[in-house]
Design an enzyme around this catalytic site. Structure first.
Site, short mmCIF file in Angstrom:
data_model
loop_
_atom_site.label_atom_id
_atom_site.label_comp_id
_atom_site.label_asym_id
_atom_site.label_seq_id
_atom_site.Cartn_x
_atom_site.Cartn_y
_atom_site.Cartn_z
N MET A 94 8.03 4.87 5.80
CA MET A 94 8.09 3.46 5.44
C MET A 94 9.37 3.16 4.67
O MET A 94 9.98 2.11 4.84
CB MET A 94 6.86 3.03 4.64
CG MET A 94 5.56 3.11 5.44
SD MET A 94 5.62 2.37 7.09
CE MET A 94 6.00 0.69 6.70
N ASP A 100 23.36 -11.28 7.45
CA ASP A 100 23.78 -12.21 6.41
C ASP A 100 25.30 -12.25 6.26
O ASP A 100 25.88 -13.32 6.08
CB ASP A 100 23.14 -11.83 5.08
CG ASP A 100 23.63 -12.73 3.95
OD1 ASP A 100 23.39 -13.95 4.03
OD2 ASP A 100 24.26 -12.22 3.02
N MET A 149 0.80 -1.23 0.00
CA MET A 149 0.00 0.00 0.00
C MET A 149 0.83 1.28 0.00
O MET A 149 0.29 2.37 0.15
CB MET A 149 -0.95 0.01 1.20
CG MET A 149 -1.93 -1.13 1.21
SD MET A 149 -2.88 -1.21 -0.33
CE MET A 149 -3.54 -2.85 -0.20
N CYS A 150 2.13 1.16 -0.16
CA CYS A 150 3.00 2.34 -0.24
C CYS A 150 2.94 2.94 -1.64
O CYS A 150 2.95 2.22 -2.63
CB CYS A 150 4.45 1.99 0.08
SG CYS A 150 4.77 1.78 1.82
N HIS A 151 2.89 4.25 -1.69
CA HIS A 151 2.90 4.96 -2.97
C HIS A 151 4.32 5.03 -3.51
O HIS A 151 5.28 5.11 -2.75
CB HIS A 151 2.39 6.39 -2.79
CG HIS A 151 0.94 6.46 -2.44
ND1 HIS A 151 0.49 6.32 -1.16
CD2 HIS A 151 -0.16 6.65 -3.21
CE1 HIS A 151 -0.83 6.43 -1.14
NE2 HIS A 151 -1.25 6.63 -2.37
#
Length: 155
Positions: free
Chosen positions: A111, A126, A75-77
């Site tokens: 975000m 990692d 839902m991020c633009h």
């Protein structure tokens, strides 16, 4: 102890309509930490990690993740990213990451900043996982913690 979850399904999802919002300068800063053994932190500090330069690789991972945030958070633009800063700190048994993201747009960049921090921390894990494993191949002391928004500025 195993956590118990209740399954909840929602049938509705939508992106917020930002078409009527005006474009303004926006900034978000986010941070997080990875807990590592002192020996691993020293290897990072002295550049003796088998996979290479931990900070350079984690910085690139953060930048790529920020640019691809709308591809992994549904839902991020898509917004124009105008600047990215990624900084690291070394503490006792931990590495901290702070990410600053800027845009001129109709919606914030928190975000993107959180995604950048997460990708940087996962990349660090990692790169040092062989040093952090115990005899059974697990990571009893390694953890990612405190991912948070430090600041959000609009205007």
């Amino acid at each position: 102890m195993e956590k118990q979850f209740t399954h909840i399904e929602s049938g509705r999802a939508h992106m917020v309509d930002v078409s009527e919002k005006r474009e303004v300068s926006r900034l978000a800063r986010a941070a997080g930490d990875i807990i590592l053994s002192e020996e691993t932190v020293e290897k990072i500090r002295t550049g003796n990690v088998e996979k290479g330069n931990v900070f350079a690789t984690a910085r690139v991972a953060a930048i790529l993740a920020i640019k691809k945030t709308p591809e992994i958070i549904p839902m991020c633009h898509q917004i124009p990213i105008t600047a990215i800063d990624v900084d690291f700190g070394i503490g006792k048994g931990m590495i901290s990451v702070e990410v600053k993201v800027r845009t001129v747009g109709k919606t914030g960049v928190e975000m993107e900043a959180l995604t950048g921090v997460s990708a940087a921390l996962l990349t660090i894990w990692d790169m040092v996982k062989s040093a952090e494993k115990d005899e059974s191949g697990n990571y009893p002391n390694t953890s990612i913690q405190n991912i948070r928004v430090l600041e959000k500025i609009k205007g």
